[in-house]
Structure formats: structure tokens, C-alpha cells
Design an enzyme around this catalytic site. Structure first.
Site, PDB file in Angstrom:
ATOM      1  N   GLU A   1      12.380  -6.905   0.542  1.00  0.00           N
ATOM      2  CA  GLU A   1      12.089  -6.216   1.679  1.00  0.00           C
ATOM      3  C   GLU A   1      10.463  -6.039   1.623  1.00  0.00           C
ATOM      4  OE1 GLU A   1      14.373  -5.705   3.941  1.00  0.00           O
ATOM      5  OE2 GLU A   1      16.151  -5.903   2.888  1.00  0.00           O
TER       6      GLU A   1
ATOM      7  N   CYS B   1       7.063  -0.865   7.687  1.00  0.00           N
ATOM      8  CA  CYS B   1       7.253  -2.094   7.566  1.00  0.00           C
ATOM      9  C   CYS B   1       7.691  -2.629   9.054  1.00  0.00           C
ATOM     10  CB  CYS B   1       8.052  -2.472   6.450  1.00  0.00           C
ATOM     11  SG  CYS B   1       9.810  -1.389   6.652  1.00  0.00           S
TER      12      CYS B   1
HETATM   13  P1  NAP Z   1       2.841  -3.437  -2.936  1.00  0.00           P
HETATM   14  O1  NAP Z   1       1.513  -2.977  -3.534  1.00  0.00           O
HETATM   15  O2  NAP Z   1       3.439  -4.744  -3.127  1.00  0.00           O
HETATM   16  O3  NAP Z   1       3.827  -2.208  -3.932  1.00  0.00           O
HETATM   17  C1  NAP Z   1       4.982  -2.243  -3.976  1.00  0.00           C
HETATM   18  C2  NAP Z   1       5.664  -1.902  -5.231  1.00  0.00           C
HETATM   19  O4  NAP Z   1       5.537  -2.857  -6.320  1.00  0.00           O
HETATM   20  C3  NAP Z   1       5.061  -0.550  -5.535  1.00  0.00           C
HETATM   21  O5  NAP Z   1       6.054   0.183  -6.490  1.00  0.00           O
HETATM   22  C4  NAP Z   1       4.093  -1.312  -6.856  1.00  0.00           C
HETATM   23  O6  NAP Z   1       4.041  -0.306  -7.787  1.00  0.00           O
HETATM   24  C5  NAP Z   1       4.927  -2.292  -7.447  1.00  0.00           C
HETATM   25  N1  NAP Z   1       3.995  -3.315  -7.964  1.00  0.00           N
HETATM   26  C6  NAP Z   1       2.838  -3.707  -7.721  1.00  0.00           C
HETATM   27  N2  NAP Z   1       2.536  -4.790  -8.396  1.00  0.00           N
HETATM   28  C7  NAP Z   1       3.281  -5.023  -9.426  1.00  0.00           C
HETATM   29  C8  NAP Z   1       3.488  -5.779 -10.444  1.00  0.00           C
HETATM   30  N3  NAP Z   1       2.804  -6.536 -10.764  1.00  0.00           N
HETATM   31  N4  NAP Z   1       4.806  -5.511 -11.199  1.00  0.00           N
HETATM   32  C9  NAP Z   1       5.825  -4.703 -10.888  1.00  0.00           C
HETATM   33  N5  NAP Z   1       5.606  -3.850  -9.707  1.00  0.00           N
HETATM   34  C10 NAP Z   1       4.474  -4.113  -9.265  1.00  0.00           C
HETATM   35  O7  NAP Z   1       3.191  -2.660  -1.552  1.00  0.00           O
HETATM   36  P2  NAP Z   1       2.900  -1.324  -1.236  1.00  0.00           P
HETATM   37  O8  NAP Z   1       1.346  -1.314  -0.913  1.00  0.00           O
HETATM   38  O9  NAP Z   1       3.393  -0.184  -1.911  1.00  0.00           O
HETATM   39  O10 NAP Z   1       3.451  -1.078   0.282  1.00  0.00           O
HETATM   40  C11 NAP Z   1       3.254  -1.823   1.393  1.00  0.00           C
HETATM   41  C12 NAP Z   1       3.689  -3.227   1.849  1.00  0.00           C
HETATM   42  O11 NAP Z   1       5.150  -2.826   1.655  1.00  0.00           O
HETATM   43  C13 NAP Z   1       3.491  -3.586   3.281  1.00  0.00           C
HETATM   44  O12 NAP Z   1       3.347  -4.782   2.957  1.00  0.00           O
HETATM   45  C14 NAP Z   1       4.885  -3.055   3.929  1.00  0.00           C
HETATM   46  O13 NAP Z   1       5.020  -4.179   5.028  1.00  0.00           O
HETATM   47  C15 NAP Z   1       5.979  -3.384   2.843  1.00  0.00           C
HETATM   48  N6  NAP Z   1       7.154  -2.701   3.136  1.00  0.00           N
HETATM   49  C16 NAP Z   1       8.141  -3.250   3.560  1.00  0.00           C
HETATM   50  C17 NAP Z   1       9.234  -2.723   3.565  1.00  0.00           C
HETATM   51  C18 NAP Z   1      10.539  -3.427   3.969  1.00  0.00           C
HETATM   52  O14 NAP Z   1      11.706  -2.652   4.221  1.00  0.00           O
HETATM   53  N7  NAP Z   1      10.496  -4.697   4.556  1.00  0.00           N
HETATM   54  C19 NAP Z   1       9.205  -1.262   3.660  1.00  0.00           C
HETATM   55  C20 NAP Z   1       8.096  -0.773   3.476  1.00  0.00           C
HETATM   56  C21 NAP Z   1       6.996  -1.419   3.006  1.00  0.00           C
HETATM   57  P3  NAP Z   1       2.262   0.467  -7.879  1.00  0.00           P
HETATM   58  O15 NAP Z   1       2.019   1.289  -6.608  1.00  0.00           O
HETATM   59  O16 NAP Z   1       2.256   1.184  -9.106  1.00  0.00           O
HETATM   60  O17 NAP Z   1       1.328  -0.563  -8.008  1.00  0.00           O
END
Ligand code: NAP
Length: 679
Positions: free
Chosen positions: A257, A296
């Protein structure tokens, strides 16, 4: 005081061994927590889930796991205020927390109740009907769904520390699969507090839930094809994780997602004085400002007919000018800060990208103000509205997600162009359409549906009760194709299926009936020694059957039934008219008469353990019954399921009504409630 977050590893809370990352308050930049996963044994976590959590969960039936979720929801609801106060540090005010915390609890409760109502009380699910695979019926097929023997790794985004964790946890646990949850570091202190409450409740079996605060280390290296990864976050992170060599090698099920350039479209039929115009403006502003636009599902692209562009922008500007920034701890009406100053910089950078194709028509990314807030130390950011200069030439507007209170207006010339613009988002979670015109609605719905997991159509009839553009609902699909990740969460029990393996079983009807506890045609149907209505739920056996005496149906019966009920439809009353009908040889018996006579043939009249008939399923009339035909009935115990109240059980009976030539004239499932004495 700054908390050092712990991880829940093999049922023990473990502190990090170093490498701490500081998490600052969104309100004023104070350090609120430190996190790291240094020193965690990720292999041991996976082993523990597989060898302790999985077997413990699989010892329980779907109903027992549903009851566990229900109890957990009640426990957490009583203690949710702790989470509310902690989450203000992430910038969430009470309204935002209602979405995250109460939304998570509602989702948990919804899965508990669906599990009880819609899943069997068995270790696996039979899916769909038995498939006929042979001429004589001795070889048939049936799909079953069994819990996977692995672990569910849940990686969540920062914006929903509670909802995100619970909406993934509930379907996995209901399916019988243990979870390792990894919240985003920026709000991990809220998720850690939630998991501490869950752990303290002692409602989950050992090994059912583990938590990683900090990075996932080498966790993915230890997964295999029985495991599932459910990820929520950015497209970039998802791409990285999906390309992990071990994920690819083992074809690990990956549910994503991710970001989404959701659109709201004002129909070409709408005029500025129509109710849909105001509803549209209100929804855009609500979506831009709830959780400071960090959803999101938030509206990023605002599509309007070219003739209304100026009017919409003016209306949006007027409403956005009323939005105040405020401290989420004390002010529920005002918009709180973004989650972090880093997030604010990311939003500013995304706006700078958008500015190459769009101009700012409201707000200033570098200026904001509010009463009693520290706009520099905190991560406050006021709404920004942009307008695309040449929507049909724009590219970045359809690919750049400014994850804050930011949206871009795009003017369109006709419905086809609006569809084309929406599709350029390459797949989104949700779009909403504001129109009161049936033709516009149909063209838009069919045009944009292939690019979305959910579509909301708002008009004057449904607006008051609409749940809104940005709210995923447990009963409906959450996910979207392409850029949105291709995942399908929620959607009733659809998300439970992600954690189950679907297997087609090919066998004899006898073998399948023994396995699934559901009788199907071709399986043994021994004649019951006593009338089965005289047997209580415990005494009834699958396949037990009776064949009734025969009964003729006369023209008098048909006429009597017609006048008695008032159903004097010509097919029963007028020979010539009935003959002219392509389906009937002449006058025929009412279908309801056949059902009534069938009941008269198979019921056992005396009071006994059969308590009530509560419905029929799958009723089909297969062949007309003419006057002077004779019918008889075969009644077979098809399936038994315990009811919620322990003193009753639900029994499904296969009923087949045949004529004097042995040809089936009607088939259906009869549903009854039978007494279930304590064993
Ligand atoms: P993100 O930076 O991609 O992080 C998402 C998750 O992935 C976090 O738990 C992060 O941990 C982890 N992560 C990051 N790099 C990683 C790696 N190399 N290996 C393993 N895990 C890793 O996203 P975010 O900034 O938290 O959230 C914002 C984004 O999420 C937006 O783009 C939003 O649209 C999207 N979103 C989508 C939905 C949906 O249902 N479609 C819902 C909510 C949000 P760390 O925080 O420890 O880096």
C-alpha cells in the site's frame, strides 16, 4: 523525559544495544524518544513466530481467534486515552487521533465480528461450491484455504501508528498467522505503547505478536515462501523491498500500500449554485487539512471543468483562509504540525517540483503562523494550493506526492479528458466524483474504475451520510493498482485471505465430505433410522438422509393454493395463456406450493430438538410440475455449525424434490436451528 523504545522479541521486551536515533516532538522539536534495533536477533524472532506463535494460533479455531480480537478491542478501548496523549507529540489533535486510534479499534472490532459471522468454526475454510469434474460424479473438486505456516511481517508508514498496525494485525491473527510488526520510526513511540498494552492484556497467545522499533536489520533474509510481507509506505521503499533477492527467490507474498495521487473530480454538470459544488469544496479542504494532509488517501489532484476553475479556486481560497494552525495538545479545531521538520522539508521539496508545472494560488511554503505555536521548532506547515498551468502537458503533477496539506487544481475540457488526466496518476487508492448527472457519473465511474481500488460518488442524496473520500472502511477494499502498490487490504474478509493458502483438492465426494464436513451430491447418504428432526445437533451426522412418501399435485390443489394465497398468476390458472409461455407445457403448480408440499412431506410434526426453520438458500425450480405429477423429497444433513449461543446449532439440509420420473424439480438448502445439549 526521552523514552528509549524497546522491541518485543520472543515474548520479551528488549532494549537496543546502541545506534540510537532520536525522535523529535512535532510540536516543538523536543526529543521524545530514541529508537534502534541494534542487537536484535531477527532470525530468532522469525523462528519464534514459526515455532511458537503459529502453532499457538492454529490451535484455535477462526471463531476463537475472532473472540480473542473482540476481547482485545474491548481492552484497548478502555485504555486508549494513553495513546491519545502520546500521539499529540506526532502532531495529531483529537480529531486526527480519532481517525488513527478509534479507526484502528473499529477495524479490529469489525474483523472480530466478521470472523464470527462469516468464517467457519474449523481449522480451514472451504471456498465456493464443490466443482463437478466427472460424468458419473465420483470425482469432484473443492478449494480450501489453510493458514500459512509462516510469519506476517508488517512494515508500516508513520502517519497511522495505531490504525496501520491494527488493520494489518487483525486479519493476520484471524487467519492464524503470527505477526512481526515494524512501525515507522518517526511515530514508533505510539506503536510501542499500543503493543505494550496488547502484551499486558495477555489476550494473545505466546509468539503471536513481536515488535521491532528501529530498522529491520537482516529480517528479510530469514523469510521463506510461507511468509507474507505487508508494507505501507512510499513507492521507493516498496520497490527496494520487493527487489530484495530473498523476497524474489522465495516468491514471498508481498502486499503493498503506497503513495497515491488521489483525485477528486467535479462533474461537468455541476453549477456554482448546485449543492455538489459546495460539497466538493468542503471535501477538498477537509482532505487537505485532516492529519495535516498526511493521509495516503488525501486528495492531491483537484479536477474541475475549465469554466469553473476560477470559481473553485476562489471558493477553496476562502475556506483555506479559515484554517488555523494550533497546538494539537490544546486545540482540537486547528490543524496540527506535520510529523517532523524533515517531513516539512520533504513537502517543501515536493512543492518546488510541482511548481515547474503549476503555480501557487494560495499559501506560502515558507511562511506560516498560529497562536501559541513555535513555527520554527515545531513542524507546522500551512496549506498550499497550486494550479496546473497546462494540465494536459503536465507530468510531475501526476507523479509527485507532497505528503502534507497540499493539492493541485487541474482544469479539464470534457469528460474524456478528465478520465485521461485521472489515469495519468497510474493507479490510486481512491477517487471521488461530485455530480448529480447519471450519464456523467456512469462515464466517469467506468472510465476511472480500472485505476482505483475505491470510488466515492458524492451528491445531495448521500452527502449527509457519506463516510468521506479519505476514510478506508473495514468492509470495503483499501488499495489500488500501479503506483498505489497493487495491494488489497480490508474489504471484508479479503485481507484475511492474504494469510491463507488456497489449495484445490480433487477427490471423491465421500473424501471431500469427510474433510470439509459438508455433504455434497455423490457422497454417501445413509438412510437415518429415526427421523432426523428427532435428533439433536450432537446426534445428527453429515449425510444422514430420509426419503419421503410421494404426493400427487392435483389441479384442485393448484386452484385452492391460488385462491388461498391470492397468487392467481396466469401460468397456474389459464391453460391457453400458460401454453403460450415459452417455459410451461400448460398450467403448472406454483413454486411456493411445491415448497409447501415438500415441507408437508418431510417435517416431523411433534415437538423435538429441531427448534426453527430460519431460511432457505440457493433455491432453484428446475422443472415445471404439471397437474397430476407426483413429488417426493430427499432430505440430507449437509452441514452443521455451532451457533454463537452454546445451546443451539445451525443445521443446513440439502433438499431435493423430484417428480414421478425421478427428475429434480426443485433444490435448495434448508436452514434450521437445533437444540445442542451440553456434551
Ligand atoms: P517510508 O519512508 O517508505 O517508510 C515506510 C516504512 O518502511 C517505515 O516503517 C520505514 O521504517 C520502512 N523502511 C524504510 N526504508 C526501509 C528499508 N530500506 N528497509 C526496510 N524498511 C524500510 O514511508 P513513510 O514516510 O513512513 O510514509 C509515508 C508514505 O507512505 C507516503 O508516501 C504515503 O502515501 C504512504 N502511505 C500509504 C498508505 C496506503 O495505505 N497506501 C498509508 C499510509 C501511508 P523507518 O521509519 O524506520 O525508516
Amino acid at each position: 523525559m526521552t523514552i528509549t523504545l524497546q522491541s518485543l522479541v520472543c515474548d520479551r521486551w528488549v532494549a537496543p544495544e546502541g545506534g540510537l536515533v532520536e525522535i523529535a516532538s512535532a510540536i516543538d522539536g523536543r526529543p521524545v524518544a530514541r529508537a534502534s534495533s541494534a542487537g536484535l536477533d531477527f532470525r530468532a524472532m522469525v523462528d519464534h513466530a514459526r515455532t511458537v506463535g503459529g502453532p499457538n494460533l492454529r490451535k484455535l479455531s477462526f471463531h476463537q481467534r475472532a473472540d480473542m480480537l473482540k476481547a482485545l478491542g474491548a481492552y484497548l478501548t478502555e485504555r486508549k486515552e494513553q495513546l491519545y496523549s502520546l500521539a499529540t507529540e506526532a502532531g495529531a489533535n483529537r480529531r486526527d487521533n480519532a481517525i488513527d486510534i478509534d479507526g484502528g479499534l473499529v477495524t479490529l472490532a469489525a474483523f472480530a465480528s466478521r470472523g464470527r459471522r462469516e468464517l467457519p468454526d474449523t481449522p480451514f475454510i472451504s471456498e465456493g461450491e464443490v466443482e463437478s469434474l466427472s460424468k458419473r460424479g465420483s470425482f469432484v473438486g473443492q478449494h480450501i484455504l489453510v493458514p500459512r505456516r509462516g510469519v506476517a511481517v508488517h512494515i508500516n508508514a508513520f502517519n497511522f501508528p495505531c490504525w496501520g498496525l491494527l488493520e494489518k494485525l487483525a486479519p493476520a491473527l484471524l487467519a492464524g498467522v503470527p505477526v512481526i510488526a515494524k512501525p515507522a520510526t518517526a511515530t514508533a513511540y505510539v506503536a510501542e505503547a499500543l503493543v505494550k498494552l496488547i502484551d499486558e492484556s495477555k489476550l494473545l497467545p505466546q509468539g503471536a505478536l513481536q515488535l521491532i522499533c528501529g530498522s529491520i536489520g537482516d529480517l528479510l533474509d530469514h523469510l521463506n515462501g510461507q511468509d507474507v510481507i505487508a508494507f505501507t509506505g512510499s513507492l521507493e521503499t516498496s520497490e527496494k523491498l520487493q527487489a530484495h533477492p530473498n523476497v524474489a527467490r522465495h516468491a514471498i507474498r508481498f502486499i503493498a500500500e503506497r503513495d497515491s495521487l488521489n483525485a477528486a473530480i467535479l462533474g461537468a454538470d455541476v453549477t456554482p449554485d448546485a449543492p455538489e459544488f459546495d460539497l466538493f469544496v468542503r471535501e477538498i479542504v477537509r482532505e487537505m487539512t485532516a492529519k495535516a494532509g498526511q493521509k495516503c488517501t488525501a486528495i492531491r489532484r483537484v479536477l474541475v471543468p475549465r469554466a469553473l476553475e476560477a470559481a473553485v479556486i476562489d471558493a477553496l481560497k476562502a475556506k483555506l483562509a479559515e484554517v488555523k494552525l494550533g497546538d494539537p495538545r490544546t486545540d482540537d479545531k486547528a490543524m496540527g504540525p506535520l510529523v517532523s521538520r524533515a517531513q516539512r522539508e520533504a513537502v517543501r521539496a515536493a512543492i518546488a517540483t510541482l511548481q515547474s508545472e503549476a503555480e501557487i494560488v494560495f499559501g506560502d511554503p515558507n511562511a506560516c503562523a498560529g497562536d501559541g505555536i513555535d513555527v520554527e521548532a515545531g513542524a507546522y506547515f500551512a496549506p498550499v494550493l497550486l494550479r496546473a498551468r497546462e494540465p494536459m502537458q503536465a507530468r510531475l503533477v501526476h507523479a509527485t506526492e507532497a505528503f502534507g496539506p497540499v493539492a493541485t487544481v487541474l482544469a479539464y475540457d470534457d469528460v474524456d479528458q478528465a478520465i485521461e488526466l485521472v489515469a495519468r496518476g497510474e493507479g490510486s487508492l481512491v477517487a471521488s466524483l461530485f455530480t448529480y448527472d447519471d450519464a456523467v457519473a456512469e462515464q466517469m465511474i467506468l472510465g476511472v474504475a480500472p485505476f482505483h481500488g475505491r470510488l466515492l460518488i458524492v451528491d445531495r442524496d448521500d452527502a449527509a451520510e457519506s463516510t468521506g473520500h479519505g476514510t478506508p472502511l473495514p468492509a470495503l477494499l483499501h488499495g489500488g493498482p500501479g503506483r498505489a502498490g497493487g495491494g488489497e487490504e480490508l474489504g471484508g474478509l479479503r485481507s484475511v485471505h492474504h494469510y491463507l493458502q488456497r489449495t484445490a483438492i480433487q477427490a471423491s465426494p465421500r473424501r471431500l465430505a469427510a474433510l470439509t464436513g459438508t455433504w455434497s451430491r455423490g457422497a454417501p447418504a445413509p438412510a437415518a433410522e429415526v427421523h432426523p428432526f428427532k435428533l439433536n445437533f450432537n446426534q445428527l451426522e453429515i449425510g444422514q438422509s430420509i426419503e419421503t412418501a410421494s404426493r400427487p399435485i392435483t389441479l384442485d390443489d393448484i386452484e385452492h393454493f391460488a385462491h388461498f394465497t391470492g397468487d392467481t398468476f396466469y401460468a397456474h390458472m389459464d391453460e391457453a395463456a400458460a401454453k403460450a409461455n415459452p417455459f410451461f407445457p400448460g398450467r403448472v403448480a406454483h413454486g411456493y406450493l411445491i415448497l409447501a408440499f415438500a415441507a408437508g412431506l418431510f417435517v416431523d410434526p411433534a415437538p423435538g430438538p429441531l427448534l426453527a426453520n430460519y431460511g432457505l438458500d440457493n433455491l432453484r425450480f428446475l422443472k415445471p410440475v404439471s397437474p397430476d405429477d407426483t413429488i417426493k423429497v430427499k432430505l440430507t444433513v449437509k452441514q452443521k455449525s455451532p451457533a454463537r449461543r452454546p445451546e443451539y446449532g445451525e443445521v443446513r439440509w440439502d433438499v431435493e424434490v423430484v417428480n414421478q420420473n425421478g427428475e429434480p424439480v426443485a433444490r435448495y438448502d434448508l436452514l434450521t436451528m437445533s437444540a445442542r445439549p451440553a456434551a
